[in-house]
Design an enzyme around this catalytic site. Structure first.
Site, mmCIF file in Angstrom:
data_model
loop_
_atom_site.group_PDB
_atom_site.id
_atom_site.type_symbol
_atom_site.label_atom_id
_atom_site.label_comp_id
_atom_site.label_asym_id
_atom_site.label_seq_id
_atom_site.Cartn_x
_atom_site.Cartn_y
_atom_site.Cartn_z
ATOM 1 N N GLU A 1 47.717 -9.467 85.273
ATOM 2 C CA GLU A 1 47.158 -10.672 84.688
ATOM 3 C C GLU A 1 46.069 -10.190 83.728
ATOM 4 O OE1 GLU A 1 45.627 -13.573 87.432
ATOM 5 O OE2 GLU A 1 44.924 -14.832 85.786
ATOM 6 N N LYS B 1 39.301 -7.004 90.266
ATOM 7 C CA LYS B 1 38.856 -7.294 88.900
ATOM 8 C C LYS B 1 37.722 -8.310 88.889
ATOM 9 C CE LYS B 1 43.091 -7.955 87.580
ATOM 10 N NZ LYS B 1 44.242 -8.476 86.855
ATOM 11 N N ARG C 1 48.243 -2.546 99.351
ATOM 12 C CA ARG C 1 47.218 -2.409 98.335
ATOM 13 C C ARG C 1 46.464 -1.109 98.596
ATOM 14 N NH1 ARG C 1 44.168 -5.810 95.002
ATOM 15 N NH2 ARG C 1 45.843 -7.306 94.969
HETATM 16 P P1 ATP Z 1 42.633 -7.807 91.373
HETATM 17 O O1 ATP Z 1 42.449 -8.221 92.789
HETATM 18 O O2 ATP Z 1 41.920 -6.565 91.017
HETATM 19 O O3 ATP Z 1 42.411 -8.910 90.386
HETATM 20 P P2 ATP Z 1 45.368 -8.358 91.096
HETATM 21 O O4 ATP Z 1 46.412 -8.021 92.084
HETATM 22 O O5 ATP Z 1 45.000 -9.782 90.998
HETATM 23 O O6 ATP Z 1 44.153 -7.401 91.325
HETATM 24 P P3 ATP Z 1 47.052 -8.075 88.838
HETATM 25 O O7 ATP Z 1 46.684 -7.998 87.412
HETATM 26 O O8 ATP Z 1 47.759 -9.285 89.319
HETATM 27 O O9 ATP Z 1 45.725 -7.862 89.653
HETATM 28 O O10 ATP Z 1 47.832 -6.772 89.271
HETATM 29 C C1 ATP Z 1 48.942 -6.227 88.625
HETATM 30 C C2 ATP Z 1 49.743 -5.440 89.613
HETATM 31 O O11 ATP Z 1 48.957 -4.405 90.193
HETATM 32 C C3 ATP Z 1 50.218 -6.315 90.747
HETATM 33 O O12 ATP Z 1 51.570 -6.027 90.999
HETATM 34 C C4 ATP Z 1 49.354 -5.941 91.901
HETATM 35 O O13 ATP Z 1 50.011 -6.119 93.112
HETATM 36 C C5 ATP Z 1 49.031 -4.479 91.605
HETATM 37 N N1 ATP Z 1 47.740 -4.094 92.193
HETATM 38 C C6 ATP Z 1 46.536 -4.663 91.983
HETATM 39 N N2 ATP Z 1 45.578 -4.082 92.723
HETATM 40 C C7 ATP Z 1 46.185 -3.103 93.428
HETATM 41 C C8 ATP Z 1 45.743 -2.131 94.382
HETATM 42 N N3 ATP Z 1 44.470 -2.054 94.775
HETATM 43 N N4 ATP Z 1 46.658 -1.289 94.894
HETATM 44 C C9 ATP Z 1 47.936 -1.352 94.511
HETATM 45 N N5 ATP Z 1 48.425 -2.227 93.626
HETATM 46 C C10 ATP Z 1 47.570 -3.100 93.081
HETATM 47 MG MG MG Z 2 47.042 -10.989 90.707
#
Ligand code: ATP
Ligand code: MG
Length: 557
Positions: A38, A272, A262
Site C-alpha cells: 500500500e 509503517k 510476519r
Molecule cells: P505495515 O504494518 O508496516 O503498514 P502492511 O502489511 O500494512 O505493513 P503493506 O504495504 O500492505 O504493509 O505490505 C505489503 C506486503 O508486505 C504485504 O504482502 C505484507 O503482508 C508484507 N509485509 C508487511 N510487513 C511485513 C513483515 N513485517 N514481514 C513480512 N511481510 C510483511
Molecule cells: Mg497492509
C-alpha cells in the site's frame, strides 16, 4: 518444477513445497506472484522479506512477479511513496513484470459489485458504523440481520449507483455482502465491500467517491492478474474464507491465498504507521534516516542489497510469528562488507605521537592493502611523517599485562609502516596525556622488515600533516528495549536517547576520493559509508556497523 539436485542443495520452505507439488500435479503452466504494497509509507525490512519471497519464488520456479500497488485508501496514499517503493525494489535487485494499481480496476470492481447485487449476494445498508458494529454480534454470539438486508435487487442497484454518483455523504451508506450474520467467522458476517469517501485519490483524482474495501479489492486484483499464489502475512488467515467466497460467487480466476509469519526484529519497529509517527514527530530525520529500519534508511546506513537478501534468506519463511535478533542482520552486512569494503585508516579520538628520530618536513610513502580479502583490490599509498595521530585508547601510561598496544617502553607496529617504541610522554596538569614520544626502529618497515622483532600490537594511524577532518555519525539502536510495542505506554517512550553521536575523525588522504554510498572498513573501528550530506570540503560518514557485536558482549558481562 524443481530438479532433484536442486532440492538436495537446499531444503524447500513450505510455500516452495506447495508450489512444487502444484507444478508436479500440472495445476499451473506458470507461477505468478505479486508484491502488493500500500503506497502509504516507505518499505521496511519486513517488506524486504516479502519481496525476497515473492520474487524469489518466481525465480526458482520460472514465472513472474507483478508489482501491484494496493491503493484503495485515498486518504493515506501518495505518489512519493510509489516512487520510493519502486526505487527500493530495484535496489534490492528485483524486477517486476508489470507495474499495476488496484485503482486501475475500480471500473471492474464496480461491475463485480453489481454482479453480486444481481445475484442477491450484496445489498446497500443505510446503518451507521455504530449500528453495524452492534448488530455484528461477538465471537460467541451470532449477529443480527440489518433492517436493510432484504431490499430488492432493483432498489440495491439504484442506490449503489447513487452512491457512486455522489448523492450521499460520507459514512451514510455502505455496500455489504449478503452472507450469514451467524457465521462462526466474524469476517463472513455481511462484510462491507464499499464505503463512501469523498476524497481525492493519488491516481484517479476525484473520479470516485466510493472506494472498495481491502477484502473486495485484493483477491479480485489477484484474480484479474491470474496470480496463482497470493502470499500474505498470518493476520489474513481469517480473511481467506471471504477471499475464496468472493472469487467463487463472482466466478472469476481462482487465485489462492497462502500465509506466512510476519517478520519481526528485536529493537526494531516494522509498522509503517509507527515509522510515520517517528518521521512526523521529528524523532528521526526522515524516512531514510540511517537509524530507520526502512530499506532507504538501511541503504543510507551502508547496508548492501546482498546483505539484506542474505538476511531474508537466512531467516527464511515461517508459519509462526517469532522475534528475530537484529544481530543477525548486522552479521550479514559484516560478512558482505568484509569481502568488498576497502580498508582505510581513520582516527576517531586522536592522540599526537611524535616520532623523534624521523626527519622533519619529510613524508615517506608507505603501502597497505586495500582489502586483504581481495588481492585484486591492490595497494594504496599512505604518507608517514614525524607527527602522527593514533587513538587515545591505544596508549596507556600504566598498562595491564594483556595490553599489547602502546605504553612506556613498549613497541607496536604502525599498520603498513614501521615498528615504533614509546620513549616518553607529556601529561597535562589535569592528568590527560597530550603527546607521546616514540622512535621508529630502522629496517622494520612492513613488507621489508629485517629486524626479526616480534610485536603483538598493530595500530592504525594517520599523518598529522595529511589528516583530513571528517564528520562521523555513530549510530546505535533506535530503541533501548527488545520489543518497544509490548511494554506499558507508548512505543516512543523506549526510544534510545543515545542513538546518534556526531564526532570529528581524522582520515588518511585516500578517503578524499570516496563517493556517496561507498563503503569502507575503518581499520579496527567498523564499516562506514559516505553519506549524501557530504560536500567536497566536508566528508560525512555513517557507521554501518561495528566490527564486532558489542551488544552481545555487553550482555555476556
Ligand atoms: P505495515 O504494518 O508496516 O503498514 P502492511 O502489511 O500494512 O505493513 P503493506 O504495504 O500492505 O504493509 O505490505 C505489503 C506486503 O508486505 C504485504 O504482502 C505484507 O503482508 C508484507 N509485509 C508487511 N510487513 C511485513 C513483515 N513485517 N514481514 C513480512 N511481510 C510483511
Ligand atoms: Mg497492509
Amino acid at each position: 518444477m524443481i530438479t532433484e539436485e536442486k532440492k538436495e542443495e537446499k531444503s524447500l520452505n513450505f510455500i516452495e513445497e506447495i508450489i512444487d507439488a502444484d507444478l508436479q500435479a500440472g495445476k499451473y503452466k506458470e507461477i505468478i506472484t505479486r508484491f502488493p504494497p500500500e503506497p502509504n509509507g516507505y518499505l521496511h525490512i519486513g517488506h524486504a522479506s516479502s519481496i525476497c519471497l515473492n520474487f524469489g519464488l518466481t525465480k526458482t520456479f520460472q514465472g513472474y512477479t507483478n508489482l501491484r500497488f494496493d491503493d484503495t485508501n485515498p486518504t493515506t496514499e501518495d505518489t512519493e511513496y510509489v516512487e520510493s517503493i519502486k526505487n527500493d525494489i530495484r535496489w534490492m535487485g528485483f524486477e517486476w513484470k508489470n507495474e499495476l494499481y488496484a485503482s486501475d480496476y475500480f471500473d471492474t470492481l464496480y461491475e463485480y459489485a453489481k454482479t453480486l447485487i444481481r445475484k442477491d449476494l450484496a445489498y446497500v445498508d443505510d446503518s451507521t458504523s455504530e449500528e453495524i458494529a452492534t448488530l455484528k454480534g461477538t465471537p460467541t454470539e451470532p449477529g443480527k440481520d440489518s433492517p436493510y438486508r432484504s431490499r430488492s435487487i432493483e432498489e440495491n442497484l439504484s442506490l449503489f449507483e447513487q452512491m457512486k454518483n455522489g448523492d450521499f455523504p460520507d459514512g451514510s451508506r455502505t455496500l455489504r455482502a449478503k452472507i450469514d450474520m451467524a457465521h462462526l467467522n466474524m469476517l463472513m458476517r455481511d462484510p462491507i465491500l464499499y464505503r463512501i469517501k469523498h476524497a481525492h485519490h493519488h491516481r484517479t483524482g476525484d473520479a470516485w467517491c466510493i472506494y472498495p474495501m481491502y477484502d473486495f479489492a485484493h483477491g479480485q486484483s489477484d484474480s484479474i492478474e491470474n496470480v496463482t499464489h497470493s502470499i500474505c502475512t498470518l493476520e489474513f488467515v481469517p480473511h481467506r474464507e471471504l477471499y475464496d467466497w468472493l472469487i467463487d460467487k463472482l466466478e472469476i480466476y481462482p487465485s489462492h491465498q497462502y500465509e506466512f509469519a510476519r517478520r519481526n526484529l528485536n529493537y526494531t519497529i516494522t509498522s509503517k504507521r509507527k515509522l510515520l509517527q517517528l518521521v512526523q514527530e521529528g524523532h528521526v530525520n526522515g524516512w531514510d534516516d540511517p537509524r530507520m529500519p526502512t530499506i532507504s534508511g538501511l541503504r543510507r546506513r551502508g547496508y548492501t542489497p546482498e546483505s539484506i537478501r542474505d538476511f531474508c534468506d537466512r531467516i527464511g519463511v515461517a508459519r509462526r510469528e517469532n522475534m528475530i535478533d537484529v544481530g543477525l542482520l548486522e552479521f550479514c552486512v559484516r560478512e558482505d562488507l568484509n569481502k568488498k569494503a576497502l580498508r582505510r585508516m581513520v582516527v576517531l579520538d586522536p592522540l599526537k605521537v611524535v616520532i623523534t628520530n624521523f626527519p622533519e618536513e619529510i613524508s615517506e610513502i608507505c603501502h597497505s592493502e586495500n582489502n586483504p580479502e581481495d588481492i585484486a583490490a591492490g595497494m594504496r599509498e599512505i604518507p608517514l611523517t614525524r607527527e602522527i595521530y593514533i587513538e587515545k585508547e591505544d596508549f596507556m601510561e600504566t598498562p595491564s599485562k594483556k595490553y599489547f598496544r602502546l605504553a612506556p617502553g613498549k613497541m607496536v607496529r604502525l599498520k603498513g609502516a614501521y615498528i615504533i617504541q614509546c620513549d616518553d610522554f607529556v601529561k597535562a596538569e589535569n592528568g590527560e596525556i597530550t603527546e607521546v614520544h616514540c622512535s621508529f626502529i630502522e629496517n622494520s618497515k612492513s613488507g621489508q622488515d629485517a629486524t626479526g622483532i616480534n610485536v603483538k600490537g598493530t595500530l592504525h594511524w594517520v599523518s598529522a600533516a595529511h589528516a583530513v577532518p571528517v564528520e562521523i555519525r555513530l549510530y546505535d539502536r533506535l530503541f533501548s528495549v527488545e520489543d518497544p510495542t509490548s511494554g506499558e505506554g507508548d512505543f516512543k517512550d523506549y526510544i534510545n536517547p543515545d542513538s546518534l553521536h556526531v564526532i570529528t575523525g581524522y582520515a588518511e588522504p585516500a578517503l578524499i576520493e570516496a563517493t556517496t554510498g561507498e563503503s569502507f572498513q575503518f581499520l579496527r573501528k567498523g564499516y562506514f559509508a559516505l553519506d549524501q550530506d557530504s560536500a567536497p570540503d566536508k566528508l560525512v560518514f555513517n557507521r554501518t556497523v561495528t566490527l564486532r557485536d558489542n551488544w552481545a558482549k555487553a550482555g555476556e558481562k
